[in-house]
Design an enzyme around this catalytic site. Sequence first.
Site, short mmCIF file in Angstrom:
data_model
loop_
_atom_site.label_atom_id
_atom_site.label_comp_id
_atom_site.label_asym_id
_atom_site.label_seq_id
_atom_site.Cartn_x
_atom_site.Cartn_y
_atom_site.Cartn_z
N ASN A 1 0.86 -1.19 0.00
CA ASN A 1 0.00 0.00 0.00
C ASN A 1 0.90 1.24 0.00
O ASN A 1 1.49 1.59 1.02
CB ASN A 1 -0.89 -0.03 1.26
CG ASN A 1 -1.72 1.24 1.41
OD1 ASN A 1 -1.82 2.05 0.49
ND2 ASN A 1 -2.29 1.42 2.59
N TRP A 2 0.96 1.90 -1.17
CA TRP A 2 1.88 3.03 -1.31
C TRP A 2 1.38 4.31 -0.64
O TRP A 2 2.11 5.28 -0.55
CB TRP A 2 2.09 3.33 -2.79
CG TRP A 2 3.00 2.38 -3.49
CD1 TRP A 2 3.59 1.25 -2.97
CD2 TRP A 2 3.47 2.49 -4.83
NE1 TRP A 2 4.37 0.66 -3.91
CE2 TRP A 2 4.32 1.39 -5.07
CE3 TRP A 2 3.23 3.39 -5.86
CZ2 TRP A 2 4.94 1.19 -6.29
CZ3 TRP A 2 3.85 3.19 -7.08
CH2 TRP A 2 4.70 2.10 -7.29
N LYS A 3 0.12 4.33 -0.28
CA LYS A 3 -0.47 5.55 0.31
C LYS A 3 -0.19 6.76 -0.60
O LYS A 3 -0.21 6.61 -1.82
CB LYS A 3 0.06 5.74 1.73
CG LYS A 3 -0.12 4.47 2.58
CD LYS A 3 0.22 4.63 4.01
CE LYS A 3 0.02 3.29 4.72
NZ LYS A 3 0.23 3.33 6.14
N GLU B 1 -5.00 -4.70 11.43
CA GLU B 1 -3.91 -3.73 11.50
C GLU B 1 -4.01 -2.94 12.80
O GLU B 1 -4.74 -1.94 12.86
CB GLU B 1 -4.00 -2.75 10.33
CG GLU B 1 -3.88 -3.38 8.97
CD GLU B 1 -3.37 -2.39 7.93
OE1 GLU B 1 -2.32 -2.64 7.36
OE2 GLU B 1 -4.03 -1.35 7.72
N GLY C 1 2.91 -1.13 4.17
CA GLY C 1 3.04 0.27 3.76
C GLY C 1 4.48 0.58 3.40
O GLY C 1 4.93 0.34 2.29
N HIS D 1 -9.38 1.59 6.12
CA HIS D 1 -8.02 1.80 6.65
C HIS D 1 -8.08 2.85 7.77
O HIS D 1 -8.83 3.82 7.67
CB HIS D 1 -7.08 2.26 5.53
CG HIS D 1 -5.64 2.18 5.94
ND1 HIS D 1 -5.06 3.11 6.78
CD2 HIS D 1 -4.66 1.27 5.67
CE1 HIS D 1 -3.79 2.77 6.98
NE2 HIS D 1 -3.53 1.66 6.32
N SER E 1 4.04 -2.22 10.20
CA SER E 1 5.50 -2.22 10.33
C SER E 1 6.18 -3.53 9.92
O SER E 1 7.25 -3.87 10.43
CB SER E 1 5.91 -1.85 11.77
OG SER E 1 5.50 -0.54 12.07
P1 PGA Z 1 3.23 0.12 7.49
O1 PGA Z 1 1.73 0.41 6.95
O2 PGA Z 1 3.68 -1.18 6.89
O3 PGA Z 1 4.03 1.30 7.01
O4 PGA Z 1 3.15 0.04 8.98
C1 PGA Z 1 0.77 -0.61 6.94
C2 PGA Z 1 -0.56 -0.09 6.46
O5 PGA Z 1 -0.91 1.05 6.73
O6 PGA Z 1 -1.30 -0.82 5.78
#
Ligand code: PGA
Length: 258
Positions: free
Chosen positions: A9-11, A169, A235, A97, A214
């Site tokens: 998920n590149w956000k 999450e 992410g 999310h 993470s």
């Molecule tokens: P992260 O994000 O791997 O940077 O903790 C995960 C997510 O928001 O799906």
Amino acid sequence: MKPFLIIGNWKLNGSIIFVKDYINKIKKFLNKKKLDYCKISIAPAYPYLYLFNIYLNNIQMSLTAQNVDIHLSGSFTGEISINMLKDIGVKYVIVGHSERRMFHKETDKYISKKFYIIKSNGLIPILCLGETELQKNMNQTKDICVKQIDVILNDYGIEAFNNTIIAYEPIWAIGSGQLANPIEVQKIHKFIREYISQKDFKISKNIIIQYGGSINENNMDMFIKQKDINGFLIGKASLTAEDFISIVKKAEKILSSI
Ligand code: PGA
């Protein structure tokens, strides 16, 4: 065994140059490697979905959208519909999310509606759920998960979950580097599966439950070995092709030995 579903998920990150370079690296990797245990997907920002679709060209990788509107068409300035996503080859859509719950004030009710509309219009929703640090400290994790699942169950019934994805999450673990304990995560995933199973055993067996928060190449091992963890929503560590590829390579290796 279900394929292990790894989604990046590149956000709010990316650019045309970045996308092209990323796809070239992924293509090089996938041309040499047939994935036996994993399915992989990337969720870029909207403008790059189409680019991905063009450049991917049938390689073993699917497309995920980070969001979608609840309307299928009409006067909704600034929105993107499910049909548009289908048009450009999207398979999965992230819904609920914590960043959208928090920054865009999306409520459980609205998320429930979005989940159902995605599912009933032929795409696969990924329902994100999880507790805050405070809720964790107050031992409310299971209650929060049930609350976020129940709103969909009450509105649309258990059938809405047929062949869908849940991403557990914990909010305190997202982007914080603060990793959850894989054994604790397994317990929550098992609890979620059993909760769904009380309504429909077959649906609970088929549902994919991802973990997100993470995850990276160095800390993934214990998670992937847990029975009820069926994938990752990643992410930060999906933001370089090299890191994402390393995660996929490692997942294939670990899963081949289980
Ligand atoms: P992260 O994000 O791997 O940077 O903790 C995960 C997510 O928001 O799906």
